[in-house]
Design a protein around this motif. Sequence first.
Motif, mmCIF file in Angstrom:
data_model
loop_
_atom_site.group_PDB
_atom_site.id
_atom_site.type_symbol
_atom_site.label_atom_id
_atom_site.label_comp_id
_atom_site.label_asym_id
_atom_site.label_seq_id
_atom_site.Cartn_x
_atom_site.Cartn_y
_atom_site.Cartn_z
ATOM 1 N N MET A 189 0.818 -1.211 0.000
ATOM 2 C CA MET A 189 0.000 0.000 0.000
ATOM 3 C C MET A 189 0.852 1.260 0.000
ATOM 4 N N LEU A 190 1.942 1.235 0.778
ATOM 5 C CA LEU A 190 2.836 2.393 0.821
ATOM 6 C C LEU A 190 3.469 2.634 -0.546
ATOM 7 N N SER A 191 3.887 1.565 -1.204
ATOM 8 C CA SER A 191 4.524 1.681 -2.515
ATOM 9 C C SER A 191 3.574 2.278 -3.529
ATOM 10 N N TRP A 192 2.327 1.813 -3.542
ATOM 11 C CA TRP A 192 1.366 2.323 -4.519
ATOM 12 C C TRP A 192 0.877 3.711 -4.151
ATOM 13 N N ALA A 193 0.920 4.055 -2.864
ATOM 14 C CA ALA A 193 0.595 5.428 -2.455
ATOM 15 C C ALA A 193 1.660 6.396 -2.966
ATOM 16 N N ILE A 194 2.932 5.979 -2.871
ATOM 17 C CA ILE A 194 4.029 6.793 -3.403
ATOM 18 C C ILE A 194 3.869 6.940 -4.917
ATOM 19 N N HIS A 195 3.505 5.841 -5.570
ATOM 20 C CA HIS A 195 3.279 5.878 -7.017
ATOM 21 C C HIS A 195 2.145 6.849 -7.360
ATOM 22 N N ALA A 196 1.080 6.836 -6.561
ATOM 23 C CA ALA A 196 -0.048 7.744 -6.790
ATOM 24 C C ALA A 196 0.391 9.200 -6.665
ATOM 25 N N CYS A 197 1.246 9.484 -5.697
ATOM 26 C CA CYS A 197 1.763 10.851 -5.534
ATOM 27 C C CYS A 197 2.599 11.265 -6.733
ATOM 28 N N LEU A 198 3.402 10.339 -7.259
ATOM 29 C CA LEU A 198 4.227 10.638 -8.430
ATOM 30 C C LEU A 198 3.348 10.900 -9.657
ATOM 31 N N VAL A 199 2.280 10.118 -9.795
ATOM 32 C CA VAL A 199 1.339 10.329 -10.895
ATOM 33 C C VAL A 199 0.711 11.722 -10.802
ATOM 34 N N ALA A 200 0.242 12.061 -9.589
ATOM 35 C CA ALA A 200 -0.387 13.378 -9.389
ATOM 36 C C ALA A 200 0.595 14.501 -9.687
ATOM 37 N N LEU A 201 1.853 14.341 -9.249
ATOM 38 C CA LEU A 201 2.877 15.356 -9.510
ATOM 39 C C LEU A 201 3.115 15.515 -11.007
ATOM 40 N N MET A 202 3.152 14.405 -11.730
ATOM 41 C CA MET A 202 3.345 14.465 -13.175
ATOM 42 C C MET A 202 2.209 15.221 -13.847
ATOM 43 N N TYR A 203 0.975 14.941 -13.442
ATOM 44 C CA TYR A 203 -0.176 15.628 -14.028
ATOM 45 C C TYR A 203 -0.138 17.127 -13.734
ATOM 46 N N VAL A 204 0.260 17.496 -12.523
ATOM 47 C CA VAL A 204 0.362 18.916 -12.166
ATOM 48 C C VAL A 204 1.404 19.596 -13.042
ATOM 49 N N PHE A 205 2.553 18.974 -13.216
ATOM 50 C CA PHE A 205 3.616 19.560 -14.034
ATOM 51 C C PHE A 205 3.187 19.668 -15.496
ATOM 52 N N ILE A 206 2.482 18.655 -16.006
ATOM 53 C CA ILE A 206 1.989 18.723 -17.380
ATOM 54 C C ILE A 206 1.003 19.868 -17.521
ATOM 55 N N GLY A 207 0.123 20.025 -16.526
ATOM 56 C CA GLY A 207 -0.839 21.122 -16.552
ATOM 57 C C GLY A 207 -0.161 22.474 -16.563
ATOM 58 N N ILE A 208 0.861 22.643 -15.731
ATOM 59 C CA ILE A 208 1.610 23.909 -15.700
ATOM 60 C C ILE A 208 2.282 24.156 -17.052
ATOM 61 N N GLY A 209 2.856 23.089 -17.615
ATOM 62 C CA GLY A 209 3.502 23.225 -18.917
ATOM 63 C C GLY A 209 2.532 23.659 -20.003
ATOM 64 N N LEU A 210 1.354 23.046 -20.040
ATOM 65 C CA LEU A 210 0.356 23.420 -21.043
ATOM 66 C C LEU A 210 -0.150 24.840 -20.821
ATOM 67 N N TRP A 211 -0.208 25.263 -19.572
ATOM 68 C CA TRP A 211 -0.643 26.624 -19.282
ATOM 69 C C TRP A 211 0.320 27.654 -19.880
ATOM 70 N N HIS A 212 1.597 27.300 -19.936
ATOM 71 C CA HIS A 212 2.611 28.213 -20.476
ATOM 72 C C HIS A 212 2.770 28.091 -21.997
ATOM 73 N N SER A 213 1.847 27.384 -22.648
ATOM 74 C CA SER A 213 1.926 27.299 -24.101
ATOM 75 C C SER A 213 1.884 28.705 -24.693
ATOM 76 N N PRO A 214 2.829 29.056 -25.536
ATOM 77 C CA PRO A 214 2.928 30.443 -26.037
ATOM 78 C C PRO A 214 1.784 30.796 -26.975
ATOM 79 N N ARG A 215 1.372 32.043 -26.912
ATOM 80 C CA ARG A 215 0.353 32.537 -27.848
ATOM 81 C C ARG A 215 0.966 32.637 -29.248
ATOM 82 N N GLN A 216 0.238 32.177 -30.225
ATOM 83 C CA GLN A 216 0.747 32.158 -31.594
ATOM 84 C C GLN A 216 0.221 33.356 -32.374
#
Length: 216
Positions: A189-216
Amino acid sequence: MFKAITTWLVTYASFVLFFPIAVAIYRRKYMKKELKVMCYYLAFVLIFQLIAIVVSAVFKTNNLPFLHFYTVVEFGIISWFYKEYLGAFLNTKLIYGIFVLFTALAILNVIFVQSIFEYNSYPRGLECLFVVFYAITAYYKIIKSLEIISIEKSPLFWINAGFLFYFAGSLFLFVLGNLILTQDIQLSMLSWAIHACLVALMYVFIGIGLWHSPRQ
């Protein structure tokens, strides 16, 4: 208390996926080619998670066969993303070759090593190594080309960081996935909880990256 926290993380961390999806919808007019690929990735992940939930909860069926398919397609989309960004910096034939090799090894793993109803720990671990290689190469391109002045406003910087943290952090879990599942339940359970946190962190970073998509 420990069980409640880990169960909550494993159950609900994936809902963070809706953050980058919402950002992608809102910023859809400003997406560069490689960022559009990232939108396809988010759509694929959402569809897969919905299918996995239906198969597991409604039909009470083992959904691990879907994970074998998911792993190959996920790696294919991520490879596509890095091909679009890296371009001539990393030989395109090398990226195609790595994907073909990965797919072949994943198929051989199902036939000879791990059943389709078993967690595909070896392909997942191999995927981690390849994605980490792509992520490090992407950062090397940024440093060498000096093409980004404000790195914190670079979509690639954030998305790349998300992939790097997730796949590097999950490597140990993926390789030893089947062993962990058969050991102490709290360790699992601890291992998969850590994995869940890593997944959430990845999604947050992807969201931030997409937010900074430059205006064309």
